[in-house]
Design an enzyme around this catalytic site. Sequence first.
Site, PDB file in Angstrom:
ATOM      1  N   TRP A 162       0.821  -1.220   0.000  1.00 32.06           N
ATOM      2  CA  TRP A 162       0.000   0.000   0.000  1.00 32.06           C
ATOM      3  C   TRP A 162       0.849   1.262   0.000  1.00 32.06           C
ATOM      4  O   TRP A 162       0.337   2.355   0.137  1.00 32.06           O
ATOM      5  CB  TRP A 162      -0.913   0.004   1.230  1.00 32.06           C
ATOM      6  CG  TRP A 162      -1.854  -1.153   1.238  1.00 32.06           C
ATOM      7  CD1 TRP A 162      -3.046  -1.265   0.598  1.00 32.06           C
ATOM      8  CD2 TRP A 162      -1.668  -2.395   1.932  1.00 32.06           C
ATOM      9  NE1 TRP A 162      -3.610  -2.495   0.847  1.00 32.06           N
ATOM     10  CE2 TRP A 162      -2.792  -3.207   1.661  1.00 32.06           C
ATOM     11  CE3 TRP A 162      -0.657  -2.901   2.760  1.00 32.06           C
ATOM     12  CZ2 TRP A 162      -2.922  -4.488   2.179  1.00 32.06           C
ATOM     13  CZ3 TRP A 162      -0.794  -4.180   3.271  1.00 32.06           C
ATOM     14  CH2 TRP A 162      -1.920  -4.959   2.986  1.00 32.06           C
ATOM     15  N   GLY A 163       2.184   1.131  -0.126  1.00 32.89           N
ATOM     16  CA  GLY A 163       3.058   2.289  -0.148  1.00 32.89           C
ATOM     17  C   GLY A 163       3.419   2.806   1.226  1.00 32.89           C
ATOM     18  O   GLY A 163       3.980   3.900   1.347  1.00 32.89           O
ATOM     19  N   THR A 198       5.479   2.812   4.877  1.00 38.18           N
ATOM     20  CA  THR A 198       6.795   2.474   5.419  1.00 38.18           C
ATOM     21  C   THR A 198       6.669   2.201   6.919  1.00 38.18           C
ATOM     22  O   THR A 198       5.648   2.517   7.532  1.00 38.18           O
ATOM     23  CB  THR A 198       7.786   3.631   5.205  1.00 38.18           C
ATOM     24  OG1 THR A 198       7.328   4.773   5.957  1.00 38.18           O
ATOM     25  CG2 THR A 198       7.903   3.992   3.735  1.00 38.18           C
ATOM     26  N   PRO A 199       7.708   1.611   7.539  1.00 37.18           N
ATOM     27  CA  PRO A 199       7.665   1.421   8.995  1.00 37.18           C
ATOM     28  C   PRO A 199       7.426   2.720   9.758  1.00 37.18           C
ATOM     29  O   PRO A 199       6.702   2.729  10.756  1.00 37.18           O
ATOM     30  CB  PRO A 199       9.060   0.836   9.295  1.00 37.18           C
ATOM     31  CG  PRO A 199       9.424   0.100   8.050  1.00 37.18           C
ATOM     32  CD  PRO A 199       8.886   0.944   6.934  1.00 37.18           C
ATOM     33  N   ASP A 228       4.182  11.068 -12.080  1.00 36.79           N
ATOM     34  CA  ASP A 228       4.123  10.197 -10.901  1.00 36.79           C
ATOM     35  C   ASP A 228       2.764  10.332 -10.212  1.00 36.79           C
ATOM     36  O   ASP A 228       2.673  10.394  -8.999  1.00 36.79           O
ATOM     37  CB  ASP A 228       5.250  10.555  -9.933  1.00 36.79           C
ATOM     38  CG  ASP A 228       5.474   9.486  -8.872  1.00 36.79           C
ATOM     39  OD1 ASP A 228       5.002   8.346  -9.085  1.00 36.79           O
ATOM     40  OD2 ASP A 228       6.086   9.781  -7.840  1.00 36.79           O
TER      41      ASP A 228
END
Length: 468
Positions: A151-152, A154-155, A292
Site C-alpha cells: 500500500w506504499g 513504510t515502517p 508520478d
Amino acid sequence: MDTPGSVRFRFSRQSSYLPLDSPITPGFYYSGSSATVAESEDSHFVVNREVPVLEVIEFADVSSDGGSAETAAAEEEVDELEIPASVKLMYAAHEGDVEAIMELVEECGADVNFRDIDQRTALHVAACQGYRDVVKLLIQFKADVNPKDHWGSTPLADAIYYKNHEVVKLLEDHGAELPGTFLKASWRGIEVAVKKLGDEVFTDEEKLRAFRDELALLQRIRHPNVVQFLGAVTQSTPMMIVTELLPKGDLCEYLLDKDGLKPRTAVRYALDIARGMSYLHEIKPHPVIHCDLEPSNILRDDSGHLKVADFGVSKLLKVSQGAEENRPVLYDDSSCRYIAPELYRNEDYNTKVDVFSFALIFQEMIEGCPAFSSKEGKEAQRAYSQHKRPPFKASGKSYTHGLRELIEECWNGDPVKRPTFRQIILRLDHIHNRLGRKKRWIKVRPLKCFQRNESSLGSHGSSSYARR
C-alpha cells in the site's frame, strides 16, 4: 454432522502474524490478515483466504475414531513441515521476541529484509506493534528503514499511525522518511508542509540554476485542485520545497478503509483530479507533466475535495539530475503500478502518461483495490506491456453511464487515442449530472386558475401529482 456457519477472524495490519506454535484448530496453521474458517460435513477444516499474507497449508482434522493410513500420513506431514527462518522472523517480530530474532538472524541466516506477499518486512511489523528494542535490533542487522509495502506504507508511517512515538524517533534518527508525504513546519506564522531534497542532487551550478527557474514557474501556479506551491529553500542545505499543508492525508490512506466508493463520489473525486491535471497540462509555454500521479500524491482538503500534489518534484528532480529531455526519473516498485508503459520503458512521452495513471486511480476508487493488487509493481508493468488491463469486478451499476468505457479509453495502449483531461472533464460533468438526477413523484398544489375551475366543477380540495 451439521455444518455450522462460517466464523470470521479479523486481524488488523498490526496483528497480521500469529505464533507458529499456536494453530487455530488442531490440524492446520493459519497465516493471513483475513480468513474464513468453516467445518465441512466430513469433519475437515478448510481455510479460504481473502487477503493472503503467507501460503495457507490445509490439514485434515484427525478424528478420534479414525485410524486410517491417510491420517497417519497427514500427521507425519505436519511433523516434517519446515518453515523458513525468514518467515519465522516475521512472527518473532510480531511477538517482540528479541532473543528469537537474534538466533534466527545469526544462526539460521534469516533475511531481515524478507518481504511477505503484502511486501511487508519484519520492521513494518515491529513498528506497528511499538517494539522499540526489536526495531533497534533489526536496524543493527542492517534492515532497510524505508521499505514500502503493498500500500506504499513504510515502517515510519505505520509507527506514526499507531502513535508509537519512541519507535518514530528511533526510525527518524536512522534516516527513515515518510513516502509521498511532507514534514510539518511553521513558515511566516502559518503551518506548511516541507519536503527535503537530497544534497547530492545539487552539486552542479548549472543544474541548480535550472532547478530555480522551474521553481519560479511553479510559484505562479494557482488552482483549487492543485496543492499550492509556496516557495523553496535553495540557499542552504538541506534544500526544501514548501507547500500548503493538508492534514487530512492522501487518497491512498483514505481508500484503505473503503470497499470501493459509490459512483457519484468516485466521479466527484475524479473530476477534482482531472481539473487539477488539466490546469497543469495547459500551462504556457510548456505543460507541467506529473509523471508520478498515484493515490499517495493526491491529498484531501478540509472540504473533502482532492488536490494534486508532488506535481513538480519529479520534473524538477529530472532537471536537476541532468536527465535527457522527455526521459523519466527512476521509480520505486509501488510507483511502477501507476505509470504509463511508455514512461516505464524510457520512451518519448507527453501529457498522456498522466491520463493513463488517472484511469488506474479512477478504477481503484470504484473497485476498492489497486490495479493488479496481487502482483508487484514491476509485474503489473509487464502486464500493461502485454496489453493486459485490470479486470472490472464491481457490479455494472458501479460503472453506469459509460464510466467503464471512459476508463478503457484513458488507459489505451496508444497514447494518441487517450482523451485529454479537458475532454475527460466534459464527460465526467455529464455523468455527474445524470447520477445526481433522481426521478421521484412529489405532491404539488394546483395553480389558482385550475383551482377556480375545479371549484366550479365541485372538485374541492383536489390535488395533482407531477413527476420530476
